[in-house]
Design an enzyme around this catalytic site. Structure first.
Site, PDB file in Angstrom:
ATOM      1  N   GLN A 244       0.831  -1.201   0.000  1.00  0.00           N
ATOM      2  CA  GLN A 244       0.000   0.000   0.000  1.00  0.00           C
ATOM      3  C   GLN A 244       0.865   1.250   0.000  1.00  0.00           C
ATOM      4  OE1 GLN A 244      -3.400  -0.117   2.647  1.00  0.00           O
ATOM      5  NE2 GLN A 244      -3.332  -2.354   2.757  1.00  0.00           N
ATOM      6  N   LYS A 260       1.950   7.361   6.580  1.00  0.00           N
ATOM      7  CA  LYS A 260       0.838   6.533   6.132  1.00  0.00           C
ATOM      8  C   LYS A 260      -0.428   7.375   6.215  1.00  0.00           C
ATOM      9  CE  LYS A 260       2.616   1.939   7.255  1.00  0.00           C
ATOM     10  NZ  LYS A 260       2.346   0.636   7.905  1.00  0.00           N
ATOM     11  N   GLU A 281      -4.308  -0.634   5.593  1.00  0.00           N
ATOM     12  CA  GLU A 281      -3.442  -0.259   6.707  1.00  0.00           C
ATOM     13  C   GLU A 281      -3.990   1.022   7.321  1.00  0.00           C
ATOM     14  OE1 GLU A 281       0.630  -0.035   5.637  1.00  0.00           O
ATOM     15  OE2 GLU A 281       0.745  -2.098   4.902  1.00  0.00           O
ATOM     16  N   ALA A 364       6.107   7.955  11.239  1.00  0.00           N
ATOM     17  CA  ALA A 364       6.982   7.105  12.046  1.00  0.00           C
ATOM     18  C   ALA A 364       8.428   7.498  11.796  1.00  0.00           C
ATOM     19  CB  ALA A 364       6.768   5.634  11.688  1.00  0.00           C
ATOM     20  N   ALA A 365       9.150   7.803  12.863  1.00  0.00           N
ATOM     21  CA  ALA A 365      10.545   8.214  12.739  1.00  0.00           C
ATOM     22  C   ALA A 365      11.372   7.104  12.107  1.00  0.00           C
ATOM     23  CB  ALA A 365      11.106   8.588  14.107  1.00  0.00           C
ATOM     24  N   PHE A 366      12.257   7.484  11.202  1.00  0.00           N
ATOM     25  CA  PHE A 366      13.132   6.510  10.551  1.00  0.00           C
ATOM     26  C   PHE A 366      14.163   5.961  11.540  1.00  0.00           C
ATOM     27  CE2 PHE A 366      13.475   6.599   5.673  1.00  0.00           C
ATOM     28  CZ  PHE A 366      12.110   6.454   5.551  1.00  0.00           C
ATOM     29  N   LEU A 367      14.486   4.703  11.375  1.00  0.00           N
ATOM     30  CA  LEU A 367      15.647   4.125  12.048  1.00  0.00           C
ATOM     31  C   LEU A 367      16.896   4.552  11.280  1.00  0.00           C
ATOM     32  CD1 LEU A 367      14.264   0.549  12.806  1.00  0.00           C
ATOM     33  CD2 LEU A 367      14.665   2.389  14.449  1.00  0.00           C
ATOM     34  N   ASP A 433      -0.833  -9.734  10.753  1.00  0.00           N
ATOM     35  CA  ASP A 433       0.053  -9.528   9.598  1.00  0.00           C
ATOM     36  C   ASP A 433       1.529  -9.448   9.988  1.00  0.00           C
ATOM     37  OD1 ASP A 433       0.478  -9.115   6.827  1.00  0.00           O
ATOM     38  OD2 ASP A 433       0.692  -6.977   7.158  1.00  0.00           O
ATOM     39  N   ASP A 453       5.924  -1.865  11.332  1.00  0.00           N
ATOM     40  CA  ASP A 453       4.776  -2.057  10.446  1.00  0.00           C
ATOM     41  C   ASP A 453       3.581  -2.654  11.192  1.00  0.00           C
ATOM     42  OD1 ASP A 453       3.278  -1.995   8.198  1.00  0.00           O
ATOM     43  OD2 ASP A 453       4.331  -3.597   7.136  1.00  0.00           O
TER      44      ASP A 453
END
Length: 565
Positions: A244, A260, A281, A364-367, A433, A453
């Protein structure tokens, strides 16, 4: 005499007809002349097309210029953006325009009233918490939430920070930091750079270690959540892969987050005939999962916050992704929409539409970038078949866990216990999921797993999918700390639904979950505890509950691997 009168009458009719035609021509030309005059004066839209006609011209003109962006920028003038879409139609169909203007005005007033009611509700919640005291603060003051980590060595931290080396985003070699979408001059730290002067996203990365993504009371996390909500977006691109639509957003301080968009309202449940792998989602599930993970004291979900975006100014105007830009259009309801490219639900029928151009979503903060900190992707042993008719092995073999216990890395260390934690986490959300999970390569097998996720959680509040608990019921293993926290959250004074409601009330997009979802978590918590009770009665407490509260022994967290029967 009669002939003369007849001729005069015919001439009169002809003159009336000519005058009527002239008036119709003038009426048709006036709106165009008015828009032309406003455009020269810099006070209005210079577009010559209605909103429904404009999207057809985007594909012909190719990459946007200042003029082709105007039609979408008209939606960006808050708080009057709800009525701006009718302006270009006023001269042509004044009666319809007046009705549309009135309806949109009433809708705007209704939204203001809703926001006022929500503000009053939030204020009531705040007053209640001030009178009753914060249950969330009481939870975090509990001894179970005050355990300290063992001393961290260089091998236990993701990055070994050299205090003599200062980070300067303008000379960073990594493309994830030095993104073309940002203006290097917009980030200019003043004074001597110390680790406290680093942007919050970098301080979050520096704090990652073998045992957690962030510490319990790290003030950087709250600051990072504020950045996710308030930082200026300088670049947007579609994320490759995935089923998605997801967007990668780069901020003015060079941080990045995964966006998202909102696909469903809070009240919409997953239809009963939907397969788990074809469901939408949910952005609010990503937000709620972060708060739940923190309340469970796992701290394995990267920070997530909700944000209301202007689709024109904060997505379309700043994107350099031509594939994304070409999917923008204006719907018959005069809302700005886009659909992007992905495996599922990326078409005009499943477009993401604003109201008229405001869209909410999760960020969502990136790693850390994979070039700096490699991650390993693991297949979940209890992964579902992702087939409409076939079942996975664990669904037909009741002794499947015994096979898993003999397979690395589940034959030693803490990995199996991490899977049990993740099982409880997913069951409380109703997430079916969980096909893969990730770890940082640097820490090898002796590290917690990352809960990424979570968008397919919180789909059904009226149904408890007990098959999610199968890993727990087959293996009958759990950490003592996890077991005690679950028992604590089942007590009335630390009720999980109440704690989640308090935590989520601080979100900008509150309410994140409707009450039935909060009640469902309490119900599922009891089911998880009942499953553990049955395991203890069958196998014995010492076999089921792994004591991790006696301190740490090396990197093995005092765990010696799965016990044998």
């Amino acid at each position: 005499m009669k002939m003369i009168l007849l001729r005069k009458f015919r001439v009169l009719i002809l003159m009336v007809f000519l005058i009527a035609c002239s008036m119709h021509i003038m009426i048709d030309l006036l709106p165009k002349l008015e828009r032309h005059g406003n455009g020269n004066g810099g006070g209005g839209c210079s577009c010559a097309h209605t909103p429904s006609e404009e999207p057809q011209s985007w594909a012909k003109q190719g990459w946007p210029n200042k003029h082709t962006l105007r039609i979408l920028q008209d939606f960006s003038n808050e708080p009057s953006s709800n009525v701006s879409s009718s302006h270009s139609l006023e001269g042509r169909v004044p009666a319809t325009a007046d009705k549309t203007h009135t309806l949109r005005r009433l809708e705007h007033l209704s939204q203001r009233a809703d926001r006022k009611r929500q503000f009053m509700q939030d204020a009531a919640v705040t007053r209640h918490l001030s009178l009753q005291g914060s249950r969330l603060s009481a939870l975090y003051d509990h001894p179970l939430y005050k355990r300290t980590l063992p001393p961290l060595t260089d091998e236990d931290t993701l990055f070994n920070v050299n205090t003599d080396i200062r980070f300067d985003p303008k000379v960073a070699e990594d493309q994830a930091w030095n993104n073309d979408g940002g203006n290097p001059e917009e980030f200019s730290p003043t004074g001597e750079l110390t680790d406290d002067s680093y942007p919050n996203w970098l301080r979050f990365h520096i704090g990652i270690n073998r045992y957690e993504l962030y510490s319990r009371h790290n003030p950087v996390i709250d600051a990072l959540l504020k950045d996710l909500v308030a930082q200026k977006i300088t670049s947007v691109a579609m994320k490759s892969g995935g089923t998605q639509l997801k967007l990668i957003m780069t901020f003015q301080n060079y941080g990045q987050a995964l966006f998202k968009p909102m696909k469903q309202t809070r009240e919409q449940e997953t239809p009963p005939d939907f397969f788990y792998f074809s469901d939408f989602e949910r952005h609010n599930a990503e937000i709620a999962a972060f708060h739940l993970d923190k309340i469970l004291d796992f701290r394995r979900v990267p920070p997530v916050a909700g944000r209301l975006l202007n689709m024109t100014k904060e997505i379309r105007d700043v994107t350099q992704d031509k594939k994304l830009w070409r999917t923008f259009f204006i719907s018959p309801a005069n809302n700005v929409c886009f659909y992007g490219e992905c495996s599922y639900y990326c078409s005009t029928e499943h477009a993401v539409c604003g109201k008229p151009d405001q869209i909410e979503g999760s960020l969502a903060a990136f790693l850390p970038d994979l070039a700096l900190a490699k991650r390993k992707t693991w297949r979940n042993p209890w992964r579902r078949s992702y087939h409409k008719r076939k079942k996975a092995e664990w669904e037909v073999d009741p002794d499947y866990c015994e096979e898993v216990k003999q397979t690395p890395p589940y034959d030693g260390g803490t990995r199996l216990l991490d899977i049990m934690d993740m099982t409880v986490f997913d069951f409380l959300m109703g997430n079916m999921d969980r096909h893969h999970y990730e770890t940082f390569e640097k820490f090898g097998n002796e590290t917690v797993i990352i809960h990424l996720d979570n968008g397919r959680g919180f789909g059904k509040h009226s149904h408890d999918e007990v098959s999610i608990l199968v890993p727990l019921t087959q293996c009958c293993r759990v950490r003592k700390s996890t077991h005690l926290r679950l028992q604590l959250l089942a007590k009335e004074e630390y009720k999980l639904s109440t704690l989640m409601a308090e935590s989520l009330a601080r979100e900008r997009l509150s309410p994140i979950l409707i009450q039935p979802h909060l009640d469902a978590m309490d119900r599922r918590l009891r089911l998880a505890l009942n499953a553990l009770t049955e395991c203890i009665e069958k196998e014995g407490y010492s076999y089921v509950v792994e004591d991790d509260l006696q301190g740490y022994q090396g990197t093995d967290h005092a765990h010696n691997g799965p016990r044998r029967r």
